[in-house]
Design a protein around this motif. Structure first.
Motif, mmCIF file in Angstrom:
data_model
loop_
_atom_site.group_PDB
_atom_site.id
_atom_site.type_symbol
_atom_site.label_atom_id
_atom_site.label_comp_id
_atom_site.label_asym_id
_atom_site.label_seq_id
_atom_site.Cartn_x
_atom_site.Cartn_y
_atom_site.Cartn_z
ATOM 1 N N SER A 163 0.770 -0.938 0.471
ATOM 2 C CA SER A 163 0.086 0.047 0.020
ATOM 3 C C SER A 163 0.856 1.711 0.091
ATOM 4 C CB SER A 163 -1.226 -0.161 1.176
ATOM 5 O OG SER A 163 -0.545 0.285 2.741
ATOM 6 N N ALA A 164 2.090 1.509 0.892
ATOM 7 C CA ALA A 164 2.776 2.058 0.086
ATOM 8 C C ALA A 164 4.353 2.036 0.070
ATOM 9 C CB ALA A 164 3.257 2.984 1.623
ATOM 10 N N ALA A 165 5.015 1.853 -1.021
ATOM 11 C CA ALA A 165 6.025 1.046 -1.493
ATOM 12 C C ALA A 165 6.759 2.534 -0.569
ATOM 13 C CB ALA A 165 5.958 -0.078 -2.699
ATOM 14 N N ILE A 166 6.758 2.861 -1.227
ATOM 15 C CA ILE A 166 7.728 4.182 -0.893
ATOM 16 C C ILE A 166 6.881 5.809 -0.176
ATOM 17 C CG2 ILE A 166 9.895 5.521 -2.174
ATOM 18 C CD1 ILE A 166 10.025 3.380 -4.411
ATOM 19 N N PRO A 167 7.005 5.749 1.228
ATOM 20 C CA PRO A 167 5.289 7.076 1.415
ATOM 21 C C PRO A 167 5.771 8.142 0.761
ATOM 22 C CG PRO A 167 7.295 5.958 3.195
ATOM 23 C CD PRO A 167 7.201 4.976 1.868
ATOM 24 N N VAL A 168 6.210 8.818 0.042
ATOM 25 C CA VAL A 168 6.343 9.746 -0.859
ATOM 26 C C VAL A 168 5.726 10.822 -0.197
ATOM 27 C CG1 VAL A 168 5.746 9.843 -2.881
ATOM 28 C CG2 VAL A 168 7.593 11.729 -2.444
ATOM 29 N N GLU A 169 4.544 11.119 -0.453
ATOM 30 C CA GLU A 169 3.825 11.669 -0.151
ATOM 31 C C GLU A 169 3.396 12.395 1.451
ATOM 32 O OE1 GLU A 169 -0.359 10.742 -1.992
ATOM 33 O OE2 GLU A 169 -0.140 11.534 -4.411
ATOM 34 N N TYR A 170 2.998 11.325 2.203
ATOM 35 C CA TYR A 170 2.891 11.020 3.564
ATOM 36 C C TYR A 170 4.376 11.586 3.965
ATOM 37 C CZ TYR A 170 3.216 9.476 8.682
ATOM 38 O OH TYR A 170 2.766 9.108 9.682
ATOM 39 N N VAL A 171 5.081 11.702 3.454
ATOM 40 C CA VAL A 171 6.597 12.429 3.778
ATOM 41 C C VAL A 171 6.311 13.585 3.422
ATOM 42 C CG1 VAL A 171 9.142 12.299 3.738
ATOM 43 C CG2 VAL A 171 7.985 10.585 3.943
ATOM 44 N N MET A 172 6.213 14.071 2.523
ATOM 45 C CA MET A 172 5.832 15.587 2.106
ATOM 46 C C MET A 172 4.958 16.118 2.725
ATOM 47 S SD MET A 172 8.967 15.470 0.319
ATOM 48 C CE MET A 172 8.566 17.413 -0.431
ATOM 49 N N GLU A 173 3.808 16.390 3.460
ATOM 50 C CA GLU A 173 2.942 16.644 4.283
ATOM 51 C C GLU A 173 3.950 16.774 5.723
ATOM 52 O OE1 GLU A 173 -0.462 13.670 4.230
ATOM 53 O OE2 GLU A 173 -0.889 14.389 2.593
ATOM 54 N N LYS A 174 4.432 15.934 5.786
ATOM 55 C CA LYS A 174 5.732 16.831 7.503
ATOM 56 C C LYS A 174 5.817 17.631 7.164
ATOM 57 C CE LYS A 174 6.676 11.622 8.946
ATOM 58 N NZ LYS A 174 6.460 12.266 10.366
ATOM 59 N N GLU A 175 6.204 18.422 6.198
ATOM 60 C CA GLU A 175 6.950 19.689 5.742
ATOM 61 C C GLU A 175 8.014 20.493 6.587
ATOM 62 O OE1 GLU A 175 3.700 22.603 7.450
ATOM 63 O OE2 GLU A 175 1.892 21.915 5.255
ATOM 64 N N PHE A 176 8.487 19.264 6.255
ATOM 65 C CA PHE A 176 9.808 19.048 6.709
ATOM 66 C C PHE A 176 11.330 20.091 5.639
ATOM 67 C CE2 PHE A 176 10.459 15.329 9.961
ATOM 68 C CZ PHE A 176 10.190 16.466 11.250
ATOM 69 N N MET A 225 3.641 5.481 -10.523
ATOM 70 C CA MET A 225 3.794 6.835 -10.225
ATOM 71 C C MET A 225 4.126 7.538 -9.383
ATOM 72 S SD MET A 225 -1.124 6.942 -10.534
ATOM 73 C CE MET A 225 -1.414 8.759 -10.054
ATOM 74 N N ILE A 226 4.655 6.712 -7.952
ATOM 75 C CA ILE A 226 5.261 7.140 -7.055
ATOM 76 C C ILE A 226 6.348 7.911 -7.456
ATOM 77 C CG2 ILE A 226 6.433 6.794 -4.664
ATOM 78 C CD1 ILE A 226 3.979 5.630 -3.851
ATOM 79 N N LEU A 227 6.897 6.770 -8.354
ATOM 80 C CA LEU A 227 8.638 6.517 -9.359
ATOM 81 C C LEU A 227 8.709 8.287 -9.541
ATOM 82 C CD1 LEU A 227 9.490 2.983 -9.885
ATOM 83 C CD2 LEU A 227 10.418 4.607 -7.465
ATOM 84 N N ASP A 228 7.649 8.366 -10.516
ATOM 85 C CA ASP A 228 7.565 9.772 -10.867
ATOM 86 C C ASP A 228 7.539 10.723 -10.377
ATOM 87 O OD1 ASP A 228 7.344 8.192 -13.910
ATOM 88 O OD2 ASP A 228 5.234 8.135 -13.806
ATOM 89 N N TYR A 229 7.124 10.644 -9.623
ATOM 90 C CA TYR A 229 6.699 11.962 -8.404
ATOM 91 C C TYR A 229 8.134 12.209 -8.091
ATOM 92 C CZ TYR A 229 4.923 14.999 -4.722
ATOM 93 O OH TYR A 229 4.614 15.973 -3.009
ATOM 94 N N ILE A 230 8.509 11.407 -7.886
ATOM 95 C CA ILE A 230 10.016 11.362 -6.764
ATOM 96 C C ILE A 230 11.592 11.510 -7.229
ATOM 97 C CG2 ILE A 230 12.190 9.583 -6.291
ATOM 98 C CD1 ILE A 230 9.923 8.125 -4.679
ATOM 99 N N ASP A 231 11.031 10.966 -8.796
ATOM 100 C CA ASP A 231 11.992 11.487 -10.220
ATOM 101 C C ASP A 231 11.722 13.779 -9.744
ATOM 102 O OD1 ASP A 231 13.111 9.006 -10.551
ATOM 103 O OD2 ASP A 231 11.837 8.953 -12.276
#
Length: 283
Positions: A163-176, A225-231
């Motif tokens: 469900s969250a192989a690379i939780p990039v959206e969750y991390v970006m919401e932390k606003e670090f 889609m996550i990999l595209d966003y990470i790139d």
């Protein structure tokens, strides 16, 4: 310590790349305020918090009598390919002792990602007891089809990578301002559509869990889609990504030379990228 989230992707034995990288980080006394581990990344993560350099590699490459955790015998006797009792109980409490005190003394915060089989959604679990460390990590690492579900309370869980192989959206919401991602596949990789045979086996095994089935069926599309966003984020300089540049080992590689080579690739990659990483963290 840097106010930043370190994300460790899973990938079964591909995670030994991360083991080499994390061991180098520990040697440099590098710490992050937050760490998120997914599947094999959670195993690397808990050993990072306990500051046990080399422990993940030792567990993965254990070659003593009866140390092999992957076998057909396990599938016959336990209905799962991997003996996680051995990995998370015997290894941790008898063979390769885990430093539970070290884990709780760490100033780093950890979240372990597992997939709730009832909702098909990721949950970010925070251990508060010795037993929870291994239980949550076990749930996070429990690959579908190959390993049984893990019950936490009355809820069954499987691999966080579903469900969250690379939780990039969750991390970006932390606003670090700074976030670091350790991936286990080379740049440009995209996951293919699952085979009809795989989908049929999943349906037969998990027909009582419709939300989980939906998540499994769409996992490859979401991952890509996550990999595209990470790139995109990487190109914009908003995140720092470290990934292998060599061909990864297979999910269940059993050649110790190949495993050690991929571990060393992780270690050398960390060493090579370290100055760039510190520069990014201190900008």
């Amino acid at each position: 310590m840097y106010t930043s989230t370190l994300v460790l992707e899973g990938g079964a034995l591909r995670g030994i790349f991360t083991s080499g990288l994390v061991d180098y980080f520990m040697e440099q006394k590098l710490e992050f305020s937050d760490l998120i581990g997914v599947s094999a990344g959670s195993f690397n993560g808990i050993n990072y918090l306990s500051q046990q350099i080399g422990r993940t590699k030792t567990c993965v490459m254990a070659d003593g009598k009866d140390d092999n955790c992957v076998s057909i015998k396990n599938f016959i006797t336990q209905r799962q390919l991997i003996d996680f009792d051995k990995t998370f109980i015997t290894f941790s409490n008898e063979r390769f002792l885990y430093d539970y005190d070290g884990f709780f003394k760490s100033d780093m915060n950890i979240e372990i990602v597992a997939t709730n089989c009832l909702t098909g959604r990721p949950e970010y679990l925070v251990p508060t007891t010795n037993d929870e460390i291994m239980l949550y990590c076990r749930a996070s690492c429990s690959m579908p089809i190959l390993v049984n579900m893990v019950d936490i309370g009355d809820v069954p869980y499987l691999d966080g990578g579903i469900s969250a192989a690379i939780p990039v959206e969750y991390v970006m919401e932390k606003e670090f301002d700074k976030n670091v991602f350790i991936l286990t596949r080379p740049k440009g990789f995209r996951k293919p559509t699952p085979s009809i045979a795989t989908l049929k086996v999943q349906h037969k095994m998990y027909e009582k869990y419709p939300e989980l089935l939906h998540t499994l069926k769409t996992s490859n599309k979401r991952y890509n889609m996550i990999l595209d966003y990470i790139d995109k984020l990487e190109e914009e300089g908003k995140i720092f990504v470290i990934r292998p540049t060599e061909k990864p080992v297979s999910h269940f590689e059993n050649d110790p030379d190949k495993l050690n080579a991929f571990y060393m690739h992780g270690y050398k990659t960390a060493k090579k990228e370290y100055s760039k990483l510190i520069e990014y963290l201190e900008k």
